[in-house]
Motif scaffolding. Structure first.
Motif, PDB file in Angstrom:
ATOM      1  N   ILE A  66       0.837  -1.198   0.000  1.00 27.02           N
ATOM      2  CA  ILE A  66       0.000   0.000   0.000  1.00 27.02           C
ATOM      3  C   ILE A  66       0.874   1.251   0.000  1.00 27.02           C
ATOM      4  CG2 ILE A  66      -1.595   1.355   1.426  1.00 27.02           C
ATOM      5  CD1 ILE A  66      -2.861  -1.344   2.279  1.00 27.02           C
ATOM      6  N   ARG A  67       1.922   1.197   0.808  1.00 23.95           N
ATOM      7  CA  ARG A  67       2.820   2.349   0.896  1.00 23.95           C
ATOM      8  C   ARG A  67       3.511   2.598  -0.442  1.00 23.95           C
ATOM      9  NH1 ARG A  67       7.088   3.186   5.754  1.00 23.95           N
ATOM     10  NH2 ARG A  67       7.704   5.281   5.194  1.00 23.95           N
ATOM     11  N   ARG A  68       4.040   1.514  -1.064  1.00 21.49           N
ATOM     12  CA  ARG A  68       4.684   1.673  -2.375  1.00 21.49           C
ATOM     13  C   ARG A  68       3.697   2.225  -3.399  1.00 21.49           C
ATOM     14  NH1 ARG A  68       6.792  -3.340  -1.036  1.00 21.49           N
ATOM     15  NH2 ARG A  68       5.326  -4.390  -2.404  1.00 21.49           N
ATOM     16  N   GLU A  69       2.479   1.682  -3.365  1.00 16.63           N
ATOM     17  CA  GLU A  69       1.456   2.149  -4.298  1.00 16.63           C
ATOM     18  C   GLU A  69       1.122   3.617  -4.045  1.00 16.63           C
ATOM     19  OE1 GLU A  69      -3.152   1.095  -4.861  1.00 16.63           O
ATOM     20  OE2 GLU A  69      -1.804  -0.629  -5.122  1.00 16.63           O
ATOM     21  N   ALA A  70       1.025   3.989  -2.779  1.00 19.01           N
ATOM     22  CA  ALA A  70       0.726   5.378  -2.431  1.00 19.01           C
ATOM     23  C   ALA A  70       1.842   6.302  -2.915  1.00 19.01           C
ATOM     24  CB  ALA A  70       0.531   5.518  -0.922  1.00 19.01           C
ATOM     25  N   TYR A  71       3.089   5.889  -2.691  1.00 19.61           N
ATOM     26  CA  TYR A  71       4.212   6.698  -3.159  1.00 19.61           C
ATOM     27  C   TYR A  71       4.188   6.811  -4.684  1.00 19.61           C
ATOM     28  CZ  TYR A  71       6.460   6.622   1.457  1.00 19.61           C
ATOM     29  OH  TYR A  71       6.757   6.781   2.778  1.00 19.61           O
ATOM     30  N   SER A  72       3.909   5.701  -5.328  1.00 20.61           N
ATOM     31  CA  SER A  72       3.861   5.698  -6.788  1.00 20.61           C
ATOM     32  C   SER A  72       2.764   6.631  -7.302  1.00 20.61           C
ATOM     33  CB  SER A  72       3.631   4.273  -7.291  1.00 20.61           C
ATOM     34  OG  SER A  72       3.493   4.264  -8.681  1.00 20.61           O
ATOM     35  N   GLN A  73       1.592   6.531  -6.695  1.00 18.45           N
ATOM     36  CA  GLN A  73       0.484   7.408  -7.092  1.00 18.45           C
ATOM     37  C   GLN A  73       0.827   8.869  -6.836  1.00 18.45           C
ATOM     38  OE1 GLN A  73      -2.917   5.993  -4.918  1.00 18.45           O
ATOM     39  NE2 GLN A  73      -3.325   4.334  -6.346  1.00 18.45           N
ATOM     40  N   GLU A 131      -0.614  13.081   2.814  1.00 21.10           N
ATOM     41  CA  GLU A 131      -1.756  12.456   3.490  1.00 21.10           C
ATOM     42  C   GLU A 131      -1.786  10.945   3.230  1.00 21.10           C
ATOM     43  OE1 GLU A 131      -5.279  14.542   2.216  1.00 21.10           O
ATOM     44  OE2 GLU A 131      -4.733  16.364   3.298  1.00 21.10           O
ATOM     45  N   ILE A 132      -1.520  10.563   2.002  1.00 19.82           N
ATOM     46  CA  ILE A 132      -1.500   9.133   1.660  1.00 19.82           C
ATOM     47  C   ILE A 132      -0.394   8.436   2.449  1.00 19.82           C
ATOM     48  CG2 ILE A 132      -0.980   7.487  -0.191  1.00 19.82           C
ATOM     49  CD1 ILE A 132      -2.410   9.440  -2.127  1.00 19.82           C
ATOM     50  N   ARG A 133       0.779   9.030   2.480  1.00 22.27           N
ATOM     51  CA  ARG A 133       1.891   8.437   3.238  1.00 22.27           C
ATOM     52  C   ARG A 133       1.537   8.329   4.723  1.00 22.27           C
ATOM     53  NH1 ARG A 133       5.443  12.334  -0.014  1.00 22.27           N
ATOM     54  NH2 ARG A 133       6.134  11.058  -1.747  1.00 22.27           N
TER      55      ARG A 133
END
Length: 151
Positions: A62-69, A111-113
């Motif tokens: 989720i974290r990787r995806e959030a960073y990617s997004q 916020e995502i992070r």
């Protein structure tokens, strides 16, 4: 996880409802029943630990995806800003819009992070509590067995 709590409750009941040894302050419990419950906890714990590992992996995904997004959003915002800056008639507006878009993208990314980190910390804290309770009950059971064996 609920299974471990149920077994721990059973162990607690066994200790609380065990026969009291007069004048000693000790409680007698059925060792085979107690050991059976400990064996069941040992059988369940690896499953719970695997569940915790999967949760950690999911948190990282989720974290990787959030960073990617977030990075994609920033990249798109920067591209949009460059496009707007190339338009001669709206250079001032483009710069303002670009700054707002980048600020918003950075805010959303943060916020995502933060949300991903809070979620993961909550899950890990919960698993830590569960595992500590299980270890406490096991230690208490071992002490009870030692005490009853030495009496």
């Amino acid at each position: 996880m609920m299974e471990i709590f149920r077994i721990l409750d059973e162990l607690e009941i066994m200790v609380k409802e065990g026969k009291r040894v007069p004048l000693s302050g000790k409680t007698m419990i059925e060792p085979n029943l107690f050991l059976d419950r400990l064996d069941r906890i040992r059988a369940i714990l690896p499953e719970e630990l695997e569940h915790a590992r999967l949760i950690i992996e999911e948190k990282e995904r989720i974290r990787r995806e959030a960073y990617s997004q977030a990075e994609e959003y920033i990249r798109e915002s920067e591209e949009r800003a460059r496009y707007l800056l190339n338009e001669n008639e709206i250079v001032k507006n483009a710069q303002q819009i670009a700054d707002e878009i980048i600020a918003k993208a950075q805010k959303v990314a943060e916020e995502i992070r933060r949300d991903a980190d809070e979620y993961a910390e909550g899950i890990l804290t919960h698993m830590e509590i569960v595992l500590r309770k299980g270890l406490d009950v096991i230690q208490q059971g071992k002490e009870e067995l030692k005490n009853s064996a030495s009496s």
